[in-house]
Design an enzyme around this catalytic site. Structure first.
Site, PDB file in Angstrom:
ATOM      1  CB  CYS A  42      -0.982   0.038   1.279  1.00  0.00           C
ATOM      2  SG  CYS A  42      -1.846   1.361   1.580  1.00  0.00           S
ATOM      3  CB  SER A  44      -0.164   4.153   4.122  1.00  0.00           C
ATOM      4  OG  SER A  44      -1.406   3.970   3.468  1.00  0.00           O
ATOM      5  CG  HIS A  47       3.292   7.994   2.572  1.00  0.00           C
ATOM      6  ND1 HIS A  47       3.652   8.378   1.248  1.00  0.00           N
ATOM      7  CD2 HIS A  47       1.802   7.936   2.135  1.00  0.00           C
ATOM      8  CE1 HIS A  47       2.648   9.002   0.675  1.00  0.00           C
ATOM      9  NE2 HIS A  47       1.585   8.665   0.801  1.00  0.00           N
ATOM     10  CG  HIS A  63      -1.101  -1.235   6.314  1.00  0.00           C
ATOM     11  ND1 HIS A  63      -0.060  -0.831   5.753  1.00  0.00           N
ATOM     12  CD2 HIS A  63      -2.291  -0.627   6.016  1.00  0.00           C
ATOM     13  CE1 HIS A  63      -0.750   0.124   4.867  1.00  0.00           C
ATOM     14  NE2 HIS A  63      -2.020   0.061   4.783  1.00  0.00           N
ATOM     15  CB  CYS A 165      -5.446  -0.999   3.556  1.00  0.00           C
ATOM     16  SG  CYS A 165      -5.273   0.920   3.639  1.00  0.00           S
TER      17      CYS A 165
HETATM   18  N1  APR Z   1      -3.532  15.049 -11.391  1.00  0.00           N
HETATM   19  C1  APR Z   1      -4.056  13.975 -11.793  1.00  0.00           C
HETATM   20  N2  APR Z   1      -3.851  12.652 -11.473  1.00  0.00           N
HETATM   21  C2  APR Z   1      -2.661  12.317 -11.030  1.00  0.00           C
HETATM   22  C3  APR Z   1      -1.788  13.545 -10.597  1.00  0.00           C
HETATM   23  C4  APR Z   1      -2.135  14.903 -10.800  1.00  0.00           C
HETATM   24  N3  APR Z   1      -1.552  16.100 -10.379  1.00  0.00           N
HETATM   25  N4  APR Z   1      -0.580  13.058 -10.090  1.00  0.00           N
HETATM   26  C5  APR Z   1      -0.639  11.775 -10.100  1.00  0.00           C
HETATM   27  N5  APR Z   1      -1.873  11.406 -10.632  1.00  0.00           N
HETATM   28  C6  APR Z   1      -2.306  10.164 -10.526  1.00  0.00           C
HETATM   29  C7  APR Z   1      -1.187   9.071 -10.902  1.00  0.00           C
HETATM   30  O1  APR Z   1      -1.134   9.171 -12.508  1.00  0.00           O
HETATM   31  C8  APR Z   1      -2.097   7.645 -10.589  1.00  0.00           C
HETATM   32  O2  APR Z   1      -2.792   7.031 -11.453  1.00  0.00           O
HETATM   33  O3  APR Z   1      -2.896   9.578  -9.473  1.00  0.00           O
HETATM   34  C9  APR Z   1      -2.887   8.329  -9.301  1.00  0.00           C
HETATM   35  C10 APR Z   1      -2.316   7.842  -7.815  1.00  0.00           C
HETATM   36  O4  APR Z   1      -2.418   6.494  -7.854  1.00  0.00           O
HETATM   37  P1  APR Z   1      -1.623   5.482  -7.006  1.00  0.00           P
HETATM   38  O5  APR Z   1      -0.111   6.082  -7.263  1.00  0.00           O
HETATM   39  O6  APR Z   1      -1.788   4.057  -7.421  1.00  0.00           O
HETATM   40  O7  APR Z   1      -1.897   5.680  -5.542  1.00  0.00           O
HETATM   41  P2  APR Z   1      -2.860   4.956  -4.622  1.00  0.00           P
HETATM   42  O8  APR Z   1      -2.626   3.856  -3.889  1.00  0.00           O
HETATM   43  O9  APR Z   1      -4.248   4.938  -5.198  1.00  0.00           O
HETATM   44  O10 APR Z   1      -3.336   6.182  -3.405  1.00  0.00           O
HETATM   45  C11 APR Z   1      -3.608   7.203  -3.454  1.00  0.00           C
HETATM   46  O11 APR Z   1      -4.083   7.777  -1.134  1.00  0.00           O
HETATM   47  O12 APR Z   1      -3.830   6.396   0.483  1.00  0.00           O
HETATM   48  C12 APR Z   1      -3.624   7.442  -0.002  1.00  0.00           C
HETATM   49  O13 APR Z   1      -0.999   7.242   0.332  1.00  0.00           O
HETATM   50  C13 APR Z   1      -1.944   7.097  -0.610  1.00  0.00           C
HETATM   51  O14 APR Z   1      -1.673   9.321  -0.951  1.00  0.00           O
HETATM   52  C14 APR Z   1      -1.950   8.230  -1.624  1.00  0.00           C
HETATM   53  C15 APR Z   1      -3.287   8.314  -2.263  1.00  0.00           C
HETATM   54 ZN    ZN Z   2      -2.827   1.158   3.607  1.00  0.00          ZN
END
Ligand code: APR
Ligand code: ZN
Length: 363
Positions: A42, A44, A47, A63, A165
């Site tokens: 995940c 987090s 992070h 987790h 999660c």
């Molecule tokens: N505008 C639009 N989309 C964006 C931008 C932006 N400026 N920057 C990144 N993205 C898109 C990415 O291309 C990606 O598809 O946001 C998506 C983020 O997805 P993941 O990296 O898979 O993240 P995810 O696991 O969904 O978590 C997102 O939620 O729980 C929190 O810590 C986690 O902060 C994170 C967020």
């Molecule tokens: Zn999580």
């Protein structure tokens, strides 16, 4: 006698994951020893790994998991050996003001669990912390019973760990926190493992318009499969918020920021309906960052809020597992990679490069 178990240990922020034998103490009162069957990677965890949220090392991260109970500690009557369980970051003490209030899914204990506590893992007599009291990047772990949910045992471990999660965070944001109504308009910023679940949650709720926003054009097809009715690449439109105000006929009923960028949080807030629109912060922004808005944009009645773990309580998890088994929700298309414990580092690299939606370690 402590158990010798294989675990992926991280000795310091950004240090490699080392798979080694560590010692695991048996369960104490109110705890169970579980065998981890599958565990998801995940954001987090990343992070914590990168030191963006404070944590103590050496540590066993992880987790999001699906496990089987192998031993119950003294006084444990709610669980028995062989039960299938999913841990959750929010415990349920059942006694605090939070647990007793219908206004929140939190428990006061949830805050304490985000800080290191006494661990059951050690290496050569030195303690290894369990991330947020769980630590599932290991063959076995010891968990407090107030933070696990028993789930049906005919559901495959892979991919129900995701319900612990990411899947619940997204589905719940739409269904439990926002309670999106039939016919609503919804905008989801960021179509990753969280955002796509918000999209499918909004679809289940019967939203009429679901706009998915992502800078990665490859997300369009999966977003549409999950229920998005439109897709917008923010770099291809001149004024994103006015474009979205137009597309929704005057502002969305609900918007969700699922990336963790303060600037996008502001965009998500500004494209809601000025009178009743509600914007949810779901993505985790780097600590120390701030969001701002023009007061006039709040004045007419917009709401700006957030939700933790999709507004879900621990008791919701079995129901979400049912949704998966009954094919109401799709998790299979989101589990894009299956890994061995030794491949966790590689898995996080794929996450950073945006190549995976969810990677699951199968033990
Ligand atoms: N505008 C639009 N989309 C964006 C931008 C932006 N400026 N920057 C990144 N993205 C898109 C990415 O291309 C990606 O598809 O946001 C998506 C983020 O997805 P993941 O990296 O898979 O993240 P995810 O696991 O969904 O978590 C997102 O939620 O729980 C929190 O810590 C986690 O902060 C994170 C967020
Ligand atoms: Zn999580």
């Amino acid at each position: 006698m402590p158990l010798n178990v294989r675990a992926a240990v991280v000795h310091g922020p950004n240090q490699p994951f080392v798979v080694e034998e560590v010692q695991l103490e048996g369960p104490r009162a109110g705890e169970v020893l579980v065998q981890v069957k599958t565990t998801g990677l995940c954001h987090s965890d990343l992070h914590a790994y990168e030191g963006k949220v404070p944590w103590q090392f050496p540590a066993i991260l992880g987790h999001e998991a699906a496990c089987v109970v192998v031993e119950c500690g003294p006084g444990v009557t709610q669980f028995k050996v062989g039960d299938h369980i999913i841990p959750f970051l929010i415990p349920h003490c059942g006694k605090c003001a939070y647990c007793q209030s219908p206004k929140t899914n939190l428990c006061v204990e949830a805050f304490a669990r985000l800080r290191p506590r006494e661990s059951r893992f050690s290496l050569g007599g030195k303690p290894i912390t369990q991330l947020w009291g769980l630590g599932t990047f290991a063959e076995y772990t010891v968990l407090p019973v107030d933070t696990i949910a028993k789930v049906r045992d005919d559901a495959p471990f892979d991919p129900i760990c995701y319900i612990g999660c990411g899947a619940t965070t997204g589905l719940g944001a739409a269904l439990f926190a926002a309670k999106v109504e039939r016919g609503s308009s919804v905008i989801v910023f960021g179509l990753g493992g969280i955002g796509l679940n918000v999209v499918q949650g909004a679809r289940l709720a019967g939203a009429k318009t679901i706009i998915g926003i992502d800078t990665n054009p490859e997300k369009e097809s999966i977003a549409r499969r999950f229920g998005a009715t439109e897709f917008v690449d923010p770099r291809k439109v001149e004024k994103l918020t006015s474009h979205l105000m137009k597309l929704t006929g005057g502002g969305a009923d609900y918007t969700f920021e699922c990336i963790g960028l303060p600037l996008v949080m502001r965009q998500a807030f500004e494209c809601t309906n000025p009178a009743w629109g509600t914007s949810y912060v779901v993505g985790v922004a780097p600590s120390g960052s701030e969001v701002s808005a023009i007061p006039g944009n709040l004045m007419m009645g917009r709401h700006w809020t957030g939700c933790y773990m999709g507004g879900a309580r621990l008791s919701r998890l079995p129901e979400i597992v049912d949704w998966y088994v009954d094919k109401k929700i799709d998790l299979d298309s989101l589990v894009t990679h299956r890994l061995k414990l030794e491949q966790i580092g590689e898995g996080f690299e794929m996450m950073k490069r945006g190549e995976s939606i969810r990677s699951v370690v199968v033990l």
